[in-house]
Design an enzyme around this catalytic site. Sequence first.
Site, PDB file in Angstrom:
ATOM      1  CB  ALA A   1      -0.989   0.031   1.164  1.00 11.26           C
ATOM      2  CB  ALA A   2       4.452   2.043   0.046  1.00 13.83           C
ATOM      3  N   GLY A   3       2.598   2.521  -2.447  1.00 10.45           N
ATOM      4  CA  GLY A   3       2.299   3.212  -3.692  1.00 10.45           C
ATOM      5  C   GLY A   3       0.918   3.848  -3.674  1.00 10.45           C
ATOM      6  CG  ASP A   4      -2.411   1.437  -3.265  1.00 11.06           C
ATOM      7  OD1 ASP A   4      -2.321   1.579  -4.497  1.00 11.06           O
ATOM      8  OD2 ASP A   4      -2.544   0.336  -2.713  1.00 11.06           O
TER       9      ASP A   4
END
Length: 312
Positions: free
Chosen positions: A250-253
């Site tokens: 979820a870092a990219g999100d």
Amino acid sequence: MDGTVIVLGGLNFDLVIRGSRIPGKGESVFGKSFHTFPGGKGANQAVQLARLGVQTCMLGRVGNDIYGDQLVASLEENGVITDALMRDPELGTGKGWVFVDDDGDNYIIVLPEANMNWAKRDLEALGQLLKGAACLLCQLETPVTIVEACLRAAKDAGLLTVLNTAPATSLPADLFNHVDLLILNQTEAAFYVGRSVGGADQARTAAEALLARGCGAVVITLGDQGAVAADGSGACHCHAFSVRAVDVTAAGDSFCAALAYALLQGDELCGALQFACASGALTVTREGAQPSLPKLAEIRAFIESGRARHVR
């Protein structure tokens, strides 16, 4: 910031196992822990926006099952509007099997199910949703035809249109003309430009190639090398924050949602890039998808701590 952000995207129930390393072909290894989390790129981005104080509406599909119940509950607990969520009568809720190693790197297999079971009639309420909205944020965990139709409609309605090309897939050439901000990682960038994107210089070159296809601005994330942004006025590179990665899920999100938020707040692209990098960095220090997403005060405090590197 005035107006709702509409997030069109996938909702997945994540099943996460941690282990020292991913097994090789034909090999079995022992795991260390198992957890379940609400996830999916679209749902994660919607929750991140809501935690930043943005009125956010989720547009997507889940199944008529307990997994869908839990995903909807997580969105509502975080203040995301779920009126536009649809229950699929045929397929179950999407699921993600996630393996996380000791370095915090993840390996994911997604079974999309209801996320991909769309028809054009499912967008009959889109026109009403766009009234009073400020931004449409999309990924590619829903059919490309649906993403394209929503981007076209949002662009015509004067919204900021943001496309996160994850996972990378073939796109119609004219779709880029309807994208104000294109966000992709270096692997996805390589897919679209047909060559390796290994660092900031190559990312700048790739961004220029993508701008030539019609996007208003392009941002390419580079993991621990930060991110590069480019638009018609030039390019900049934000170096990564120094953190210990626990789980990069979820870092990219988080990055995408935070970038959209900062731009809607009126920040210039390079200033928004630092805010987004900080949000993504905080996310990797925690386990799980949605549980790891930071709040606005946390991001601001993190930036003020001086742990950021320079933007140039």
